[in-house]
Design an enzyme around this catalytic site. Structure first.
Site, PDB file in Angstrom:
ATOM      1  N   LYS A  71     -33.312  87.239 -63.934  1.00  0.00           N
ATOM      2  CA  LYS A  71     -32.823  88.376 -62.788  1.00  0.00           C
ATOM      3  C   LYS A  71     -31.698  87.869 -62.462  1.00  0.00           C
ATOM      4  O   LYS A  71     -30.557  87.151 -62.560  1.00  0.00           O
ATOM      5  CB  LYS A  71     -33.183  88.476 -62.135  1.00  0.00           C
ATOM      6  N   ASP A  86     -24.229  89.200 -80.099  1.00  0.00           N
ATOM      7  CA  ASP A  86     -25.266  90.018 -79.259  1.00  0.00           C
ATOM      8  C   ASP A  86     -23.977  90.826 -78.642  1.00  0.00           C
ATOM      9  O   ASP A  86     -23.580  91.020 -77.530  1.00  0.00           O
ATOM     10  CB  ASP A  86     -25.865  89.692 -78.223  1.00  0.00           C
TER      11      ASP A  86
END
Length: 947
Positions: free
Chosen positions: A654, A770
């Site tokens: 998170k 990425d």
């Protein structure tokens, strides 16, 4: 025999007609990798000389080759050894901006008359060889931006006394600057930037470079004080000195600041202290002074700018005090004044109202008082005026109608009073108007509906009254509307529900009445707040749930049909439950009293033992590691982590937004524990990779990792907070219209420069693995930074090979074709992914979409271009005046997404190509003009202005 003669005559004789220099050049061409030599197709062996060949220049009298310029041809392979056997007539050799690899051949020392050698931006490795110093005739030597092995600069370079231009930026130089360079008395330009040079700047370097014009030492690890005293007196030709981005301490030498020809002085991002020398007023050529991010203090010289054509002044993030000098614009050239986060006091000089050249003014977070000069509101070229967090009074002048270029007007946290003038509707280019926490009164001007470019309107916490103007639906680009805490009344206009990109709507703390328009359900809102008004009736069905509970509190007449707690229900239901609630409340009250007494007693006995345990356990539980000087306590971060602050959640954990006690916001990523951790996160060591990569990187376009905590199951990463989220959040949502073409273009450049730093200037180089729009974050001014290095890997250019990965990392739609099949990774994989990001920026489309059928964005763009042309690819909301520039960027994206890795340009080349596009004005030096530099001054590895 006759047949043999026939073949010899037709096939051998033409080749033999070429002179010796031509044969050597052909041999050099044949030594290149075949896939890269097509640009030399006109090198014809049947010509008698090479003088008419591409990139070849000959002496018109002798026909000998005197210059060979092979720049920017994507040539690859080792530097051909046959070039070094060219006759002694060769004077200029330029191999820059290619992909030449291996080391510089020793035979380079055999050029007896070579005057200029340019090898900038290749893939040369090894160390910078000392045998180059045998080229005693050289006047121009550029070796910058090659991945040389980390090593000191050979002291023998001090013997090249004919040198006039020496550029060794980004060459992985270590150790101190050789004092012997001070012997280069003919040197006019010295560039040693973006290295790891350490120690103090040698006094002999300063005193010996008597011909120096530009001395650039920025972005190193230089320390100690700047040389002082008479050593500067010999630098009578010095026009530019840049030692920013180091660890320099001490004060600024007065001898430096009084140099008559000094035009540009950049010492930002250091640890300098003391005051700005009074002698700066004697620098009669000074046009640029950037000292932000230091610990400088005291008052500014009262005559600063009076005697020089000062254009840019950036003193932000220091401790300066006193008044702003009145003569800053006396020569009529001032364009940018950035003084944010200091302690300046007094009034804004009246003379700035006559400074018609001003473009950007940032004076926020000071102690400025009094009124803004009336004429300053209407300066014709001013596009950014930021006066927040001062003690300014008076009203917004009607002369603001003359500010035709105004894009951002920010006045919050002052004491401005009076009404917002109707003339504000004349600001056709206004994108942002923020004036919260003032004393503005009267009605919202009806002319505000003419601001067709307006994206943000925040006038909260004032004393505005009346109704919201009719016709507000015309503000089709409005994204953020905050009118909270005023005295506005009337009904909420239903036309608000037609605004296509409205994302934040706050009308709380007013006197609005009537029903909530059901049209608001059409909006895609991240925030809705209508609390504390006089609204009545039922809540529209879309909002009638617990998620929007806080949006409607404080409206006594507003009812929920689904029993949302805290809001009234329908009348029949209220009567039915009244008796039940009465006895329930009494029982709860008694029970709460008992629980309170017992709880306090228990807590008192447990508190002291828990406190003792906490003292012992806390240091062991929270193992913090910092990577920058912090202005907050790490332990404060832990206390503020709550579910109310969650702003994102992904495969690794998170993300929280935490606002600290000092007012600073940070983003905290809390990684999942072992039970929730994904396979990729666990296997690839996300935490370790992120820390090891970001902990050592310093670049303006790489997100900063402030600190981290690793205590077994609890892993926290604390980053700088990026207010505008990710590029994907904006580009693929209703907020897309905020990203006009100039902003998208700058995002492409920012991201490219961040990746170029990883590929070319990190040792060893780093592959991100990425790259995607979700991992490109945007600050408050849409400056872009590359983020999320959890799967990053280092690689080696020495072998020119690719490292094999055990599993595919990356995101579908961005993965390079060869990576998906071979699991082999190098920097070309990142370049493909970045190309997809460019196609996103140009088209506004996502990398994957059901509308593509079995294609991805890359294939969709290619087929659409072939079948329908560019117009069907370019995002239709883009202004047509930028079409030519957009197509150029599109072509760069197509180059990056070439199926063959060898045909993709390097990231350095991508940066160069992007900078060559003229979507944004540039200075003659090729840098972004001050008008458009929007990079934050507290970023490291930064060479722009404070935003």
């Amino acid at each position: 025999m006759p047949l043999l003669f026939f073949f010899f005559f037709f096939f051998v004789t033409p080749t033999l007609s070429l002179n010796q220099e031509g044969l050597l050049l052909l041999e050099a061409k044949n030594q290149l990798l075949p896939s890269s030599s097509s640009s030399l197709a006109d090198w014809n062996p049947r010509d008698p000389t090479p003088c008419n060949w591409t990139c070849v220049t000959c002496n018109p009298n002798t026909s000998h080759v005197i210059s060979l310029s092979l720049s920017s041809l994507s040539l690859s392979g080792p530097i051909p050894s046959s070039l070094c056997r060219l006759p002694s007539s060769l004077l200029h050799l330029d191999l820059s901006f290619n992909n030449f690899s291996a080391s510089i051949p020793p035979s380079f020392s055999l050029f007896p008359n070579l005057r200029s050698l340019n090898l900038v931006e290749n893939l040369l490795n090894g160390t910078i060889p000392s045998f180059l110093t045998n080229l005693t005739t050289l006047t121009f030597l550029h070796l910058s931006y090659n991945p040389f092995l980390p090593a000191p600069l050979p002291s023998e370079f001090g013997n090249m006394t004919n040198l006039q231009d020496l550029s060794l930026s980004g060459c992985n130089l270590l150790g101190p600057i050789p004092a012997s360079l001070g012997k280069l008395s003919n040197l006019r330009n010295l560039e040693l930037t973006y290295n790891s040079l350490q120690g103090a700047i040698p006094e002999s370097l300063i005193s010996g470079l008597t011909s120096i014009v530009f001395l650039e030492l920025y972005e190193n690890s230089l320390s100690g004080s700047l040389p002082r005293g008479a050593v500067w007196n010999n630098l009578t030709h010095l026009e530019g000195f840049d030692a920013s981005g180091n660890d320099l301490t001490g004060t600024i030498p007065s001898e430096l600041t009084r140099l008559k020809k000094l035009g540009s002085l950049n010492l930002f991002n250091n640890n300098l202290e003391g005051s700005l020398p009074e002698s700066i007023v004697e620098a009669e050529s000074l046009y640029e002074l950037k000292l932000f991010n230091n610990s400088l203090n005291g008052s500014l010289p009262s005559q600063l700018g009076s005697n020089s054509p000062l254009q840019t002044l950036d003193l932000s993030y220091n401790n300066f005090s006193g008044e702003i000098p009145a003569g800053l614009c006396r020569r009529g050239a001032m364009q940018e004044i950035m003084l944010i986060y200091n302690s300046f006091s007094g009034r804004i000089p009246e003379s700035l109202g006559d400074c018609r050249s001003l473009m950007r003014v940032r004076i926020r977070n000071n102690n400025i008082s009094g009124t803004v000069p009336d004429a300053m509101w209407g300066l014709p070229h001013l596009f950014l005026l930021e006066l927040d967090d001062n003690s300014l009074t008076g009203s917004i002048s009607t002369s603001i109608s003359g500010a035709s270029n105004m894009s951002s007007l920010s006045l919050s946290f002052n004491m401005f009073s009076g009404s917002v003038p109707q003339e504000i509707g004349n600001l056709d280019n206004l994108v942002q108007f923020v004036a919260s926490h003032n004393r503005l009164s009267g009605r919202i001007p009806t002319s505000v509906v003419k601001l067709s470019q307006l994206g943000k309107l925040v006038i909260s916490d004032n004393e505005l009254s009346g109704e919201i103007p009719l016709g507000i639906s015309a503000l089709e680009k409005l994204n953020d509307l905050d009118l909270s805490n005023n005295k506005l009344d009337g009904n909420i206009p239903s036309e608000l529900g037609t605004l296509p990109v409205l994302n934040y709507l706050d009308l709380s703390g007013n006197l609005f009445s009537g029903r909530i328009p059901i049209e608001l359900q059409n909006l895609n809102l991240n925030l809705l707040n209508l609390s504390n008004n006089q609204l009545s009736g039922e809540i529209p069905k879309e909002f009638d749930n617990e998620n929007y509970k806080k949006s409607f509190l404080g409206n006594p007449g507003l009812c929920s049909s689904s029993s949302v707690s805290g809001l009234c229900q329908n009348l029949g239901e209220k009567k039915k439950n009244k008796i039940k609630y009465d006895w329930v409340f009494r029982f709860i009250f008694v029970l709460a009293g008992i629980v309170f007494v017992v709880g306090v007693t228990w807590f008192w006995f447990k508190f002291r033992s828990i406190k003792k345990i906490k003292k012992k356990v806390m240091p062991n539980m929270l193992k913090w590691r910092s990577f920058h000087k912090l202005g907050f306590s790490e332990y404060e971060v832990v206390k503020l982590l709550s579910e109310d602050n969650v702003i994102g959640s992904g495969a690794s954990g998170k993300v929280y937004k935490v606002v600290l006690s000092n007012g600073e916001a940070v983003a905290v990523k809390k990684l999942w524990g072992p039970k929730n951790r994904t396979t990729v996160s666990e296997k690839d060591g996300f935490f370790e990779a992120e820390v090891e990569t970001l902990g050592k990187i310093r670049h303006k376009n790489i997100v900063r990792l402030w600190c981290c905590c690793n205590s077994g199951d609890s892993k926290l990463l604390v980053y700088e907070y990026m207010p505008n989220g990710s590029l994907a959040d904006l580009l693929h949502s209703s907020k897309r219209s905020l990203l006009d073409w100039p902003i998208r273009y700058r995002i492409a450049i920012d991201a490219a420069e961040g990746l170029s730093y990883l590929h070319h200037y990190c040792v060893p180089p780093i592959v991100h693995r990425d790259v995607k729009s979700h991992n490109i974050l945007l600050d408050e001014d849409f400056g872009a930074k590359v983020a999320d290095f959890g799967v990053a890997r280092t690689f080696s250019r020495v072998t020119q090979g690719a490292e094999s990965m055990s599993a595919i990392a990356g995101s579908y739609g961005y993965i390079a074709p060869e990576y998906a099949y071979t699991l082999r990774v190098n920097e070309k994989s990142d370049i493909y992914s970045f190309g997809v990001v460019i196609l996103e920026l140009v088209s506004g489309r996502a990398p994957l979409d059901p509308a593509y059928g079995d294609k991805d964005l890359v294939k969709w763009v290619s087929s659409t271009l072939e079948q329908s042309g560019e117009d069907q690819v370019i995002d239709p909301i883009m202004d047509v005046k930028y079409k030519g520039e957009i197509i150029k960027v599109l072509n760069i994206g197509l180059l990056c997404t070439n199926p063959l890795p060898i045909n993709r340009p390097s990231m350095r080349k991508v940066v160069t190509m992007l900078h060559e596009i003229s979507a944004i004005p540039r200075t003659t030096s090729g840098k972004l003009s001050p008008y458009y530099q929007e990079e934050a001054s507290d970023n490291e590895n930064h060479h722009g202005n404070t935003v």
